[in-house]
Structure formats: structure tokens, C-alpha cells
Design an enzyme around this catalytic site. Structure first.
Site, mmCIF file in Angstrom:
data_model
loop_
_atom_site.group_PDB
_atom_site.id
_atom_site.type_symbol
_atom_site.label_atom_id
_atom_site.label_comp_id
_atom_site.label_asym_id
_atom_site.label_seq_id
_atom_site.Cartn_x
_atom_site.Cartn_y
_atom_site.Cartn_z
ATOM 1 N N ASP A 1 -9.505 3.832 -3.739
ATOM 2 C CA ASP A 1 -10.157 2.612 -3.262
ATOM 3 C C ASP A 1 -11.561 2.454 -3.831
ATOM 4 O OD1 ASP A 1 -7.961 2.035 -1.762
ATOM 5 O OD2 ASP A 1 -8.882 2.430 0.183
ATOM 6 N N ASP B 1 0.836 -1.195 0.000
ATOM 7 C CA ASP B 1 0.000 0.000 0.000
ATOM 8 C C ASP B 1 0.876 1.252 0.000
ATOM 9 O OD1 ASP B 1 -2.429 1.392 -0.018
ATOM 10 O OD2 ASP B 1 -3.303 0.130 1.535
#
Length: 378
Positions: free
Chosen positions: A221, A165
Site C-alpha cells: 500500500d 483486494d
């Protein structure tokens, strides 16, 4: 002067054009480290047994249960082989020697033993970390400053997939530098591990992500809604399925997608009621497939209905594999496929597959759907 029926000067001109093309058009190749020739397919913990990322929970028991279900339903034979943990597996501190460690309560046997369990069933195992100093949701230790140590740890556990991430990045580095450094560390271990860049589409990742890893996130996201405003970090028009489809239409993915370098729109969040109904879900699944995107399902595959399982079989095999790679149309039962993907999607997929079947072998891999010409009519 002719050779057969083809003039020599025409042949020379053709060769010259090919030479100029080779010089002027840069070679486009993905980063082949042994994994990722085809887009990865499987399951991720993100929306199973919890609130879809608001509080991601995963346990050894859950991982084994999902793995056993995938095998018993035959999904592994269709290519769904990756079992991936998101920001949920790690303890909140490193151990006394500075190594990352799994949460002992949730993973009492340890990750190496769990990897053995999955590998014995023909599956692959993946986990989550971050290129920054701390993970995004769990506040757990991330990998910056420990790239080589963590890479060696992951390899010793038998990991096959590493998602990195993009949170809590240190200053003084570009995102490309951070991901490149981590990629180098992973490959120094000698164990092939598919590297997934969760970079959110920043810094034009589509132009370089495939030289560092085998898949790269292209936008913010994804949330299980058709439309959702852009509240998260990263690029895109919004976080819903429809927003992602509209945004990727502007990127012309066929210009970037290739073996070992897959554009990742984020997880599939199918049939998460009440916000993702069947029409929304089949549209999501169809477009992810037509983009040759990774198919990582975040919802609970243990609770699939017979119809949804049938859709996985037909959409995956007919659209994803045949359209993108084989070029042979298996749409022998369009009425059945139409029940899964909708009439317009079925017609589009079958036309594209037939085009592949009639194209030259060297051109088949180039026939990709250009989503900017598609309109979604719900």
C-alpha cells in the site's frame, strides 16, 4: 539478384529473423474484455473526507458531489471517468438471500440508482471487494465462495470497475488461482467490468496479472509520505512515494506494461498536507504518468486549486496521452508545464515525446520511460 536495390537474400534473411523472433519471443498481450485499452483514470474514496484509509468513509452524497465536481471542472473530458469506492460501501452482513448489500444508511437509494446517476453524466462506477473471506479494513463480507453470485450482483447494479483486494485468503489456493477464478466469474456475466487485482506484487504478478485483469497492484500500500518504512503486506522498499519510485525502477515496467494490462503503483495521494507537499506531489504525478500507470486520485478533487487543475490538464494531456500513445509533443509551453512538473521532468517528458514523434508508427507504443535510469533530485 536484386529486387530494386535490395538483394533477395537480404530480404529472405530479414524474413527468417522475423520468423525466429515470432517463435522465440512469446506474444505479450493484455486481457481485453472491452475495458482498459488505456490506463483507467478517475477518483477513489480512500483519502477523501476521512483519514486516508485508516477509516475509509463513503456515502451516496459524497459520490454525487465528487462526480459533479469532476464534470464541472472538465476533468471527465481529460479521461478522469472512474468513480470508485474502496472498503467503505458494504453492509457488514449479506442479505437474507446471500447477496452483498450496500450500507443502507450511507446509500439510501442503492448502488444501482447511484450507477444510473453517474452513467447519466458520462462517468463509470467502481467498487471494492476481496478474493478472500473478509475485506481488509472494514471486516465486511468478501467474495470467496461467492464469486459468481457477487459478479452477477455487480453486473446487475451496473458496475464498470471491480477492485479485488488480497486479504483473508483461504489456504489451498495460489493467488493466481483465486484471481483467475474471480475474473472468470466476472466475464461470465457478459458485462464488461475492468478488473483491478490488488495483489500487492506477490507471486510475480507482473508476469501473469495482465492475463487475468486489466490492471494489477505491483507493491504494498502507498501512504501519503515521501518515505515510509515497509509496514504493510506485499513487496517493495517502503510505502512512500519515493520508495515506490525506487522499487519500480527495479522492475523495468516497459517489459510488462501494455494495453489492457497496466502496472498499478496504487492511488495518487497528491497534496495531502503536511506530508505530501507540492514538489512531492508533482513528482508522484509525473512518474505515475510516465509509467503509463492508472491515475486514480484518492484525495479530494473538489478542493483543487487553479494551479493544481492546470497541472492535471498539462501533465495528463502532454505526458500521459502524448508520450505514451500519440507520440506527438504538445510541450508548446515548457515554462507552464515546468511549473507543474519541475524543470528536469519537463525536459525529460518533452524529449521523450519528440522521440515518439520521430519514430515509426509501429514503434511509438514501445517507447516507454525506463525509470531505472532516472534519478530524483528534490
Amino acid at each position: 539478384i536484386c529486387v530494386g536495390d535490395f538483394p533477395i537474400f537480404h530480404k529472405m534473411a530479414a524474413r527468417l529473423l522475423l520468423l525466429l523472433a515470432a517463435i522465440l519471443i512469446p506474444a505479450v498481450q493484455g486481457y481485453d474484455n472491452g475495458l482498459g485499452r488505456l490506463p483507467p483514470m478517475g477518483w477513489n474514496t480512500w483519502c477523501t473526507d476521512d483519514l486516508c484509509g485508516l477509516h475509509d468513509v463513503c456515502t451516496e452524497a459524497e459520490i454525487k458531489s465528487v462526480a459533479d465536481s469532476i464534470v464541472s471542472q472538465g476533468l471527465d473530458k481529460l479521461g478522469y471517468q472512474y468513480i470508485n469506492m474502496d472498503d467503505c460501501w458494504s453492509a457488514t452482513t449479506r442479505n437474507a438471500t446471500g447477496h452483498l448489500q450496500a450500507d443502507a444508511k450511507n446509500f439510501p437509494s442503492g448502488l444501482a440508482a447511484l450507477a444510473d446517476y453517474l452513467h447519466a453524466r458520462g462517468l463509470k462506477f467502481g467498487l471494492y471487494t476481496c478474493v478472500g473471506t473478509e475485506t481488509c479494513r472494514g471486516g465486511r463480507p468478501a467474495s470467496f465462495g461467492h464469486y459468481e453470485l457477487d459478479a452477477a450482483t455487480f453486473a446487475s447494479w451496473g458496475m464498470d470497475f471491480i477492485k479485488a483486494d488480497n486479504c483473508h485468503r483461504p489456504s489451498g489456493y495460489t493467488e493466481r488461482e483465486l484471481y483467475t477464478n474471480f475474473s472468470t466469474a466476472l466475464n461470465k456475466t457478459g458485462r464488461p467490468m475492468l478488473f483491478s487485482l490488488c495483489e500487492w506484487g506477490d507471486e510475480d504478478v507482473q508476469t501473469w496479472g495482465g492475463t487475468v485483469g486489466q490492471m494489477y497492484r505491483i507493491q504494498m500500500d502507498h501512504l501519503p509520505f515521501w518515505h515510509f518504512p515497509p509496514k504493510a503486506a506485499g513487496r517493495g522498499f517502503g510505502q512512500g512515494t519515493g520508495d515506490i519510485i525506487e522499487y519500480i525502477a527495479t522492475l523495468q515496467p516497459s517489459s510488462f506494461v501494455r494495453p489492457y494490462a497496466w502496472m498499478d503503483p496504487d492511488f495518487l495521494e497528491t497534496l495531502l498536507h503536511p506530508t505530501m507537499n507540492f514538489v512531492d506531489s508533482r513528482t508522484e504525478y509525473t512518474f505515475w504518468s510516465l509509467w503509463s500507470a492508472p491515475l486514480l486520485v484518492a484525495t479530494d478533487v473538489r478542493k483543487m486549486s487553479a494551479l493544481l487543475l492546470m497541472c492535471c490538464v498539462f501533465v495528463c494531456v502532454c505526458i500521459f496521452v502524448c508520450v505514451c500513445y500519440i507520440g506527438v509533443c504538445l510541450c508548446v509551453c515548457e515554462s507552464v508545464l515546468g511549473g507543474c512538473t519541475g524543470r528536469s521532468s519537463t525536459i525529460l517528458a518533452c524529449k521523450l515525446a519528440r522521440a515518439c514523434a520521430h519514430s515509426k508508427a509501429s514503434d511509438k507504443a514501445k517507447i516507454l520511460l525506463n525509470p531505472e535510469v532516472i534519478a530524483i533530485d528534490q
